[in-house]
Design a protein around this motif. Structure first.
Motif, PDB file in Angstrom:
ATOM      1  N   TYR A   1      -7.121  -9.258 -54.785  1.00 56.70           N
ATOM      2  CA  TYR A   1      -7.850  -9.809 -55.937  1.00 56.70           C
ATOM      3  C   TYR A   1      -9.147 -10.864 -55.199  1.00 56.70           C
ATOM      4  O   TYR A   1      -8.612 -11.814 -54.092  1.00 56.70           O
ATOM      5  CB  TYR A   1      -5.958 -11.217 -56.453  1.00 56.70           C
ATOM      6  N   LYS A   2      -9.322 -10.864 -55.576  1.00 54.60           N
ATOM      7  CA  LYS A   2     -10.962 -11.940 -55.012  1.00 54.60           C
ATOM      8  C   LYS A   2     -10.936 -13.984 -56.279  1.00 54.60           C
ATOM      9  O   LYS A   2     -11.018 -13.380 -57.088  1.00 54.60           O
ATOM     10  CB  LYS A   2     -12.638 -11.547 -55.480  1.00 54.60           C
ATOM     11  N   PHE A   3     -11.649 -14.397 -55.237  1.00 52.62           N
ATOM     12  CA  PHE A   3     -10.928 -15.689 -56.374  1.00 52.62           C
ATOM     13  C   PHE A   3     -12.503 -16.123 -55.918  1.00 52.62           C
ATOM     14  O   PHE A   3     -13.423 -15.854 -55.039  1.00 52.62           O
ATOM     15  CB  PHE A   3     -10.267 -17.089 -55.753  1.00 52.62           C
ATOM     16  N   THR A   4     -13.229 -17.061 -57.133  1.00 50.24           N
ATOM     17  CA  THR A   4     -14.113 -18.349 -57.222  1.00 50.24           C
ATOM     18  C   THR A   4     -13.162 -19.676 -56.190  1.00 50.24           C
ATOM     19  O   THR A   4     -11.758 -20.058 -56.492  1.00 50.24           O
ATOM     20  CB  THR A   4     -14.338 -18.822 -58.208  1.00 50.24           C
ATOM     21  N   PRO A   5     -14.211 -20.660 -55.604  1.00 56.25           N
ATOM     22  CA  PRO A   5     -12.918 -21.797 -54.840  1.00 56.25           C
ATOM     23  C   PRO A   5     -12.193 -22.753 -56.660  1.00 56.25           C
ATOM     24  O   PRO A   5     -11.273 -22.843 -56.234  1.00 56.25           O
ATOM     25  CB  PRO A   5     -14.161 -22.489 -54.675  1.00 56.25           C
TER      26      PRO A   5
END
Ligand code: AVJ
Length: 319
Positions: free
Chosen positions: A283-287
């Motif tokens: 999974y890739k996140f935003t701050p």
């Protein structure tokens, strides 16, 4: 060494499958089939992952190192004093070792499912840091997290670098973060997370020109063969990696290149050509999305640092 399993061994295996074997068998029988990414890490899988971190396409490790290099002082100040540093998925222990000078833990507790790989890393550490107390745990921390009483309860720092938390679904990640928080009252968490970015950067990181990631993924089948006494033929499968932008995750799959039947004591599964086994989510996140996740798991004093391109983030939070 390569003798076939004795009949009494097979009979016993049929009657008393380990939890690990049950989990693998259930996943393989599911539609679509899936295998937990923790099974990627036998000794060869761990070595292949270490090699992947040196690939030009695989940016997370270098981005994370840049953040610690540029902001290590700020990060250490935010964390405060550390009695014990608990390293989740320690692997070769190199990332934690780089932080020893700034964090100065008294007690280091590396945990990794790949016990053999961890053991050789710890042998090296004991020689380099004779004053450091080291408690190495070769265990799977994905379902439960139990620390031996020898690890002091005060000022624990849980170290979960490399965006390994991205292997978990958002719900499982929240549960894991809550479990960690339950083990470090008054302590802290230092966690690395990979950021959402363009497919042109993300996909090559998981499908590199040297095909090391393909080997890493396909090696899972060899590991399953040894854990389950199964008969996967690596030649029948190909590596697939794609960014699922709707779910904000890289997915790795193994795709059958022809119709195949795979058997193990007590079971079998047929796969048609093109059918896939889902082997990993990253999974890739935003701050903001990761700060929200930390807050929903009950953390406070959340601070965050990025590399110069904004590709990766380090979060520090108090439990
Ligand atoms: C170790 C889980 C952080 O998701 O980037 C690397 C594993 N898989 N290449 C990641 C991995 C394919 C890696 N983590």
């Amino acid at each position: 060494l390569f003798a076939p399993a004795a009949p009494e061994f097979i009979a016993q295996h049929l009657q008393h499958p380990s939890p690990e074997q049950l989990e693998l068998r259930d996943g393989l029988m599911d539609h679509p089939a899936h295998v937990d990414p923790k099974f990627l890490y036998d000794a060869l899988g761990s070595a292949l992952f270490t090699a992947i971190t040196q690939l030009p396409e695989y940016y997370p490790t270098r981005c994370e190192a840049e953040i610690f290099q540029r902001h290590g002082g700020d990060i250490a100040r935010h964390i405060g004093p550390v009695q014990s540093m608990i390293d989740l998925g320690a692997g070769d222990c190199v990332k934690a070792e780089r932080l020893f000078p700034s964090l100065r833990p008294r007690h280091y507790v590396p945990i990794d499912i790949s016990a053999d790989y961890l053991e050789s890393a710890v042998r090296r550490l004991r020689l380099s840091y004779p004053g450091l107390q080291i408690t190495a745990l070769g265990q799977d921390f994905s379902h439960a997290l139990a620390l031996p009483p020898s690890v002091p309860a005060e000022q624990r720092l849980f170290f979960y670098p490399g965006s390994s938390i991205g292997n978990l679904s958002p719900e499982d990640a929240r549960a894991m973060l809550q479990r960690i928080r339950g083990q470090c009252e008054g302590g802290g968490l230092l966690v690395g997370v990979d950021r959402v970015k363009s497919r042109q950067v993300l996909e090559p990181a998981y499908d590199d020109a040297l095909h090391l990631t393909a080997a890493f993924n396909l090696n899972l089948l060899r590991h399953i063969n040894s854990l389950l006494d199964a008969d996967f033929d690596v030649e029948d499968w190909r590596h697939v990696a794609l960014f699922n932008s709707a779910r904000s995750r890289i997915e790795m799959h193994l795709e059958a290149q022809r119709a195949v039947r795979v058997a193990w004591p007590g079971g079998q599964r047929e796969f048609s050509a093109g059918e896939r086994i889902h082997t990993e989510n990253s999974y890739k996140f935003t701050p903001q999305s990761f700060a929200d996740l930390l807050a929903s798991a009950g953390y406070r004093d959340v601070a965050h640092w990025s590399d110069s391109r904004g590709w990766f983030s380090i979060f520090s939070a108090r439990a």
